[in-house]
Design a protein around this motif. Sequence first.
Motif, short mmCIF file in Angstrom:
data_model
loop_
_atom_site.label_atom_id
_atom_site.label_comp_id
_atom_site.label_asym_id
_atom_site.label_seq_id
_atom_site.Cartn_x
_atom_site.Cartn_y
_atom_site.Cartn_z
N ASP A 12 0.86 -1.19 0.00
CA ASP A 12 0.00 0.00 0.00
C ASP A 12 0.89 1.24 0.00
OD1 ASP A 12 -1.81 2.04 0.30
OD2 ASP A 12 -2.65 1.31 2.20
N PRO A 13 1.07 1.86 -1.17
CA PRO A 13 1.97 3.02 -1.27
C PRO A 13 1.32 4.36 -0.98
CG PRO A 13 1.25 2.41 -3.45
CD PRO A 13 0.60 1.45 -2.48
N SER A 14 0.09 4.35 -0.44
CA SER A 14 -0.63 5.61 -0.22
C SER A 14 0.13 6.53 0.74
CB SER A 14 -2.04 5.35 0.30
OG SER A 14 -2.00 4.63 1.51
N LEU A 15 0.25 7.79 0.36
CA LEU A 15 1.03 8.77 1.13
C LEU A 15 0.27 10.08 1.17
CD1 LEU A 15 3.70 9.90 2.40
CD2 LEU A 15 4.48 10.29 0.06
N LEU A 16 0.10 10.62 2.36
CA LEU A 16 -0.52 11.94 2.54
C LEU A 16 0.57 12.94 2.88
CD1 LEU A 16 -2.99 13.82 2.88
CD2 LEU A 16 -3.15 13.02 5.25
N LEU A 17 0.67 14.01 2.08
CA LEU A 17 1.63 15.09 2.33
C LEU A 17 0.85 16.34 2.69
CD1 LEU A 17 3.93 14.60 -0.80
CD2 LEU A 17 4.37 13.84 1.52
N VAL A 18 1.10 16.89 3.88
CA VAL A 18 0.39 18.09 4.32
C VAL A 18 1.42 19.17 4.65
CG1 VAL A 18 -1.30 19.06 5.90
CG2 VAL A 18 -1.43 16.64 5.30
N ASP A 19 1.42 20.24 3.86
CA ASP A 19 2.35 21.35 4.07
C ASP A 19 1.79 22.57 3.36
OD1 ASP A 19 4.66 23.12 4.07
OD2 ASP A 19 5.86 21.34 4.51
N ASP A 20 1.89 23.75 4.00
CA ASP A 20 1.36 24.96 3.38
C ASP A 20 2.37 25.66 2.47
OD1 ASP A 20 2.95 25.80 5.46
OD2 ASP A 20 1.36 26.84 6.54
N ASP A 21 3.57 25.09 2.33
CA ASP A 21 4.58 25.59 1.41
C ASP A 21 4.36 24.86 0.08
OD1 ASP A 21 6.82 26.25 -0.07
OD2 ASP A 21 8.26 25.78 1.51
N GLU A 22 3.57 25.48 -0.82
CA GLU A 22 3.13 24.81 -2.04
C GLU A 22 4.28 24.32 -2.94
OE1 GLU A 22 0.24 25.61 -5.84
OE2 GLU A 22 -0.11 26.76 -4.00
N TYR A 59 1.15 5.93 4.79
CA TYR A 59 2.25 6.82 5.15
C TYR A 59 1.75 8.26 5.15
CZ TYR A 59 4.89 2.71 3.65
OH TYR A 59 5.37 1.44 3.52
N ALA A 60 2.38 9.10 5.97
CA ALA A 60 2.03 10.52 5.99
C ALA A 60 3.25 11.36 6.37
CB ALA A 60 0.91 10.78 6.99
N CYS A 85 -0.24 3.44 10.51
CA CYS A 85 0.25 4.46 9.58
C CYS A 85 1.62 4.97 10.06
CB CYS A 85 -0.74 5.62 9.51
SG CYS A 85 -0.23 6.96 8.42
N ARG A 86 2.57 5.05 9.14
CA ARG A 86 3.91 5.58 9.47
C ARG A 86 3.87 7.07 9.20
NH1 ARG A 86 8.09 2.19 11.08
NH2 ARG A 86 9.45 3.69 10.13
N ILE A 87 4.05 7.88 10.25
CA ILE A 87 3.90 9.33 10.15
C ILE A 87 5.20 10.04 10.48
CG2 ILE A 87 2.62 11.33 11.00
CD1 ILE A 87 0.46 9.25 11.98
N VAL A 88 5.60 10.95 9.60
CA VAL A 88 6.77 11.78 9.82
C VAL A 88 6.28 13.22 9.95
CG1 VAL A 88 8.92 12.68 8.83
CG2 VAL A 88 8.34 10.26 8.60
N VAL A 89 6.69 13.88 11.02
CA VAL A 89 6.34 15.29 11.23
C VAL A 89 7.53 16.14 10.79
CG1 VAL A 89 5.78 17.03 12.96
CG2 VAL A 89 4.73 14.78 13.10
#
Length: 184
Positions: A12-22, A59-60, A85-89
Amino acid sequence: MSDDVATGPGPDPSLLLVDDDEPFVKRLAKAMEKRGFAPQTASSVAEGKALALQAPPAYAVIDLRLEDGNGLEIVELLREARPNCRIVVLTGYGAIATAVAAVKIGATDYLSKPADANEVTRALLGHLEAVPDLPDNPMSADRVRWEHIQRVFEMCDRNVSETARRLNMHRRTLQRILAKRSPK
């Protein structure tokens, strides 16, 4: 590069990227796609939460400070929706207090910006048991003091007066310390 990074994201390669630096999030999404991930991007806490609930990713990578709030809200939501879920902040404000807070609520790892795609990939795919090497140059006493002040400041919800009271220091002195960059 370690073997675990070379194997790719898995079934499952799904990855969520959340950042306000477009520009950053677009570059990172493209780089992560080349590494076998299937990224979705969001630029706010609200957007990140919506995507996390819609289809919880494997992943996130989440920025700590976003324009509409704190990225840790998304980390908590992801932990509930998909416990493995593997999460990196990610953050531009590298302080021990925020790293500890992120890991306590479920982040797998914590990276300071600027982090490149290789560092993010290693953090996402690395083993939890891996123990980092001891630093060649440990923190100075000034840095340790600064980190302690930052930790107390975060514990006091960034309230300068309360932090000064707990540290038994004058409020103006604390303000001057907080206004400076972190010592090496």
